[in-house]
Design a protein around this motif. Structure first.
Motif, mmCIF file in Angstrom:
data_model
loop_
_atom_site.group_PDB
_atom_site.id
_atom_site.type_symbol
_atom_site.label_atom_id
_atom_site.label_comp_id
_atom_site.label_asym_id
_atom_site.label_seq_id
_atom_site.Cartn_x
_atom_site.Cartn_y
_atom_site.Cartn_z
ATOM 1 N N ILE A 119 0.835 -1.203 0.000
ATOM 2 C CA ILE A 119 0.000 0.000 0.000
ATOM 3 C C ILE A 119 0.866 1.247 0.000
ATOM 4 O O ILE A 119 0.618 2.195 -0.748
ATOM 5 N N ILE A 123 1.108 4.256 -2.771
ATOM 6 C CA ILE A 123 0.990 5.678 -2.444
ATOM 7 C C ILE A 123 2.204 6.437 -2.974
ATOM 8 O O ILE A 123 2.103 7.582 -3.415
ATOM 9 N N GLY A 226 -6.650 -11.718 -9.148
ATOM 10 C CA GLY A 226 -7.360 -11.657 -7.880
ATOM 11 C C GLY A 226 -7.247 -10.323 -7.176
ATOM 12 O O GLY A 226 -7.804 -10.136 -6.109
ATOM 13 N N PHE A 228 -7.637 -6.492 -5.946
ATOM 14 C CA PHE A 228 -8.618 -5.409 -5.979
ATOM 15 C C PHE A 228 -8.068 -4.126 -5.384
ATOM 16 O O PHE A 228 -8.550 -3.046 -5.664
ATOM 17 N N THR A 229 -6.989 -4.226 -4.580
ATOM 18 C CA THR A 229 -6.427 -3.022 -3.969
ATOM 19 C C THR A 229 -5.756 -2.106 -4.990
ATOM 20 O O THR A 229 -5.980 -0.909 -4.970
ATOM 21 N N ARG A 232 -8.264 -0.410 -7.012
ATOM 22 C CA ARG A 232 -8.998 0.545 -6.179
ATOM 23 C C ARG A 232 -8.172 1.814 -5.957
ATOM 24 O O ARG A 232 -8.662 2.927 -6.048
ATOM 25 N N PHE A 233 -6.873 1.642 -5.686
ATOM 26 C CA PHE A 233 -6.006 2.775 -5.388
ATOM 27 C C PHE A 233 -5.643 3.577 -6.618
ATOM 28 O O PHE A 233 -5.742 4.783 -6.660
ATOM 29 N N GLY A 243 -12.122 -8.232 -8.897
ATOM 30 C CA GLY A 243 -11.934 -8.020 -7.466
ATOM 31 C C GLY A 243 -12.686 -6.796 -6.971
ATOM 32 O O GLY A 243 -13.298 -6.805 -5.896
ATOM 33 N N ILE A 246 -16.371 -7.504 -6.680
ATOM 34 C CA ILE A 246 -16.689 -8.227 -5.442
ATOM 35 C C ILE A 246 -16.668 -7.278 -4.249
ATOM 36 O O ILE A 246 -17.598 -7.264 -3.444
ATOM 37 N N SER A 247 -15.617 -6.453 -4.158
ATOM 38 C CA SER A 247 -15.503 -5.598 -2.979
ATOM 39 C C SER A 247 -16.599 -4.520 -2.979
ATOM 40 O O SER A 247 -17.057 -4.103 -1.917
ATOM 41 N N ILE B 29 8.958 9.594 -1.421
ATOM 42 C CA ILE B 29 8.097 9.939 -0.282
ATOM 43 C C ILE B 29 8.915 10.064 0.996
ATOM 44 O O ILE B 29 8.537 10.803 1.903
ATOM 45 N N ILE B 114 -5.496 -18.506 -4.618
ATOM 46 C CA ILE B 114 -6.866 -18.007 -4.478
ATOM 47 C C ILE B 114 -6.834 -16.489 -4.257
ATOM 48 O O ILE B 114 -5.986 -15.987 -3.529
ATOM 49 N N PRO B 115 -7.703 -15.736 -4.944
ATOM 50 C CA PRO B 115 -7.737 -14.292 -4.713
ATOM 51 C C PRO B 115 -7.973 -13.968 -3.236
ATOM 52 O O PRO B 115 -8.853 -14.563 -2.601
ATOM 53 N N SER B 116 -7.165 -13.053 -2.693
ATOM 54 C CA SER B 116 -7.206 -12.754 -1.267
ATOM 55 C C SER B 116 -8.595 -12.356 -0.791
ATOM 56 O O SER B 116 -9.009 -12.710 0.311
ATOM 57 N N ILE B 117 -9.304 -11.613 -1.620
ATOM 58 C CA ILE B 117 -10.608 -11.115 -1.193
ATOM 59 C C ILE B 117 -11.578 -12.261 -0.922
ATOM 60 O O ILE B 117 -12.479 -12.145 -0.100
ATOM 61 N N PHE B 209 -3.076 -6.776 3.538
ATOM 62 C CA PHE B 209 -4.246 -5.914 3.540
ATOM 63 C C PHE B 209 -5.518 -6.678 3.193
ATOM 64 O O PHE B 209 -6.455 -6.756 3.983
ATOM 65 N N ILE B 226 -3.819 2.588 7.419
ATOM 66 C CA ILE B 226 -3.236 3.406 6.348
ATOM 67 C C ILE B 226 -4.220 3.525 5.190
ATOM 68 O O ILE B 226 -4.420 4.601 4.621
ATOM 69 N N PHE B 227 -4.885 2.408 4.879
ATOM 70 C CA PHE B 227 -5.883 2.412 3.812
ATOM 71 C C PHE B 227 -6.977 3.437 4.121
ATOM 72 O O PHE B 227 -7.385 4.210 3.262
ATOM 73 N N TYR B 239 2.934 10.327 4.106
ATOM 74 C CA TYR B 239 4.305 9.976 3.726
ATOM 75 C C TYR B 239 5.146 9.683 4.961
ATOM 76 O O TYR B 239 6.000 8.785 4.946
#
Lengths: 286, 279
Positions: A119, A123, A226, A228-229, A232-233, A243, A246-247, B29, B114-117, B209, B226-227, B239
């Motif tokens: 993340i 950023i 898979g 989605f972050t 999204r970001f 993803g 789904i979210s 940053i 597998i997708p984390s979500i 995350f 942070i998200f 930052y």
């Protein structure tokens, strides 16, 4: 093939903790998602049912197809770029860096960011790509453009850039692993036989590097499909992948619909992985 | 020394550009986190100050980041220890092919791909439908293990693929029991690679995350915090926090590397007692 009974007993005893974790936090959740994908939902709650509404809606909507298409596009472009970059970097480390100490040091330099937060790394692109960011101000002062480029941040470009930034690691490590195992005398033999550099690369090194490339491919494709972050970001909600779909449903408490999409996504990912596993024996190649 | 071919310089340049691409943003940053109080999210720097770090330490300014940080560290340590123990046991189990091991192996691959979500959603649904509360130390802990264990096991597979079985046979020939062989021969040999497994376990958990998103409950871990900040904090405070947690990660990596080097050096010094006579 008959196996000794004691092997099986010791094996399962040692693997018991692993099996329990995977049973409760992998298998059960998948079963739960499959069950819930047949449930119904009101605005505020979900209720048990056995209906195909979620799937009908999913496959009947043009959005679904577009989003799945977009997901594949992200995955394929990222795959091609990470493979190109990853192979080049691994090739350099394996064949042009001469001492083991330097090989280890440079390989570590490539892998350290993997152990820091994704993340934060996403950023970190903001001051580079923003409207008044480093990229735009540099291009402006060089006179290449006369107004800031708008498509640098919160666009498909920044999504793809971040995918490559984060996932090239997964190509470099397995490819480097296979390249380092190539017997150097094979390359010498090819050279003695009169092969040119490109011929050696194409006919000797690349075929021997295939297992590493396959393992890297499995990682990159599944991670991007898979994800989605990142989307999204970095897309600023301009584009979507599965993803995100789904979210979004989860955010609206539409769990059954999210579950149905998840089942389709999981099947897609597992089909891709199964196909790739036919081309490589992971356990042998580690 | 023989001269390098031209391709070396081309590839070396490519490599340097890649490293710049890899580290450039993080370093940027890092610099921008020292913006003056009037500075914004991008260059130019309006003075140099510790203003944004100072802001970070004022509780009311940015949510509960210190609580989140301590939770992330505790969770990371829990996941790390579990990952090391379970991976070693799993690695030992897989040294011999046993009935059902193929299925277990494919489960590990599924866990990795597998997708984390989906883990987040599935674990969240199980807990909510069975009336349990999601919490970072229960559902969050389990969800993260589905990500760290496959990595730990892949490392163990790689380690045991390179393991020379004659050491064990030698120990057994001398009359060592299974447990003695494991305790005094196998574990010391694979020891340094366990530091690698521990590093994966801790950092993958510390930075995770997606798998914690729906499984952490009302107390956030640091990545979730942070998200949350990215949506409502638009100052260099972000930052400052980013730089701080990256420095923390780097320190962890540094400590692990130091341990590995130390272990190797000790082994090089004390590895052989050849020529030292009877003990």
């Amino acid at each position: 093939m008959s196996l000794p009974r004691s092997n099986t007993a010791t094996g399962w005893l040692l693997a018991a903790p692993l099996t329990l974790v995977l049973a409760f936090f992998l298998v059960l959740p998948i079963i739960m998602i499959v069950i819930v994908s047949f449930w119904g939902a009101t605005e505020f709650s979900i209720y048990p049912a056995f209906q195909f509404d979620n799937y009908k809606f999913l496959f009947g909507s043009s959005v679904t197809w577009a989003v799945f298409g977009n997901t594949f596009r992200y995955a394929l472009i990222t795959w091609a770029l990470t493979l190109g970059i990853g192979f080049t970097v691994a090739y350099f480390l394996a064949f042009h860096v001469r001492t083991l100490t330097w090989q280890i040091t440079l390989a570590l330099i490539c892998t350290v960011p993997f152990w820091t937060s994704n993340i934060i790394r996403m950023i970190s692109w903001i001051p580079f790509l923003g409207r008044n960011g480093i990229a735009n101000s540099t291009l402006l002062s060089m006179g290449v453009i006369d107004q800031p480029l708008e498509w640098l941040l919160f666009s498909d470009f920044s999504v793809m850039l971040t995918f490559v930034h984060i996932n090239t690691f997964f190509m470099i490590v397995p490819i480097l692993n296979t390249l380092l195992r190539i017997d150097k005398s094979l390359i010498e033999a090819a050279r003695d036989g009169g092969a040119t550099g490109p011929q050696i690369l194409w006919n000797v090194i690349l075929p021997l590097a295939k297992p590493g490339i396959m393992i890297g491919t499995i990682f990159v494709l599944t991670l991007v499909m898979g994800d989605f972050t990142t989307v999204r970001f970095m897309s600023g909600s301009q584009s979507a992948n599965v993803g995100r779909l789904i979210s979004n449903d989860v955010g609206l408490l539409q769990y059954p619909s999210a579950a149905a999409t998840s089942v389709v996504l999981l099947c897609t990912v597992l089909i891709v992985v199964t196909g790739l596993l036919r081309l490589v024996d992971i356990r042998k190649e580690l | 020394m023989e001269t390098r071919p031209r391709s070396f310089y081309v590839l070396a340049t490519f490599f340097c550009l890649y490293v710049l691409f890899l580290y450039g943003p993080t370093i940027t940053i890092g610099i921008l986190s020292f913006q003056g109080p009037g500075g914004g999210l991008t260059f130019p720097m309006r003075g140099v100050s510790l203003h944004w770090y100072d802001q970070l330490f004022k509780q009311q300014a940015v949510g509960d980041i210190w609580g989140a940080w301590s939770r992330s560290i505790r969770l990371g340590l829990m996941v790390m220890i579990t990952t090391v123990v379970v991976s070693v046991m799993g690695g030992l189990a897989f040294r011999k092919r046993f009935r059902g091991s193929t299925i277990l192996f494919y489960l590990i691959i599924t866990s990795l791909t597998i997708p984390s979500i989906l883990i987040s959603l599935g674990v969240g649904l199980i807990f909510s439908q069975s009336g349990m509360d999601v919490h970072w130390s229960t559902s969050g802990f389990g969800a993260q293990l589905t990500w760290t264990l496959p990595f730990g096991l892949l490392i163990m597979f790689a380690v045991f693929n390179r393991f020379d079985k004659s050491y064990e046979e030698a120990a057994r020939d001398q009359g060592a029991t299974n447990w003695q062989t494991l305790r005094h021969v196998v574990l010391p040999i694979i020891g340094p690679s366990l530091i690698g497994v521990a590093l994966f376990g801790f950092t993958l958990s510390y930075d995770e995350f997606a798998r914690t998103l729906l499984t952490a409950g009302s107390y956030n871990t640091l990545p979730l915090e942070i998200f949350g900040m990215t949506t409502n904090v638009t100052s260099p405070v972000l930052y400052a926090l980013g730089t701080l947690t990256t420095v923390f990660s780097l320190a962890i990596i540094g400590i692990c590397l130091a341990f590995v080097l130390l272990a190797q050096r000790r082994r090089a010094r004390a590895g052989s007692d050849a020529g030292k006579g009877m003990v």
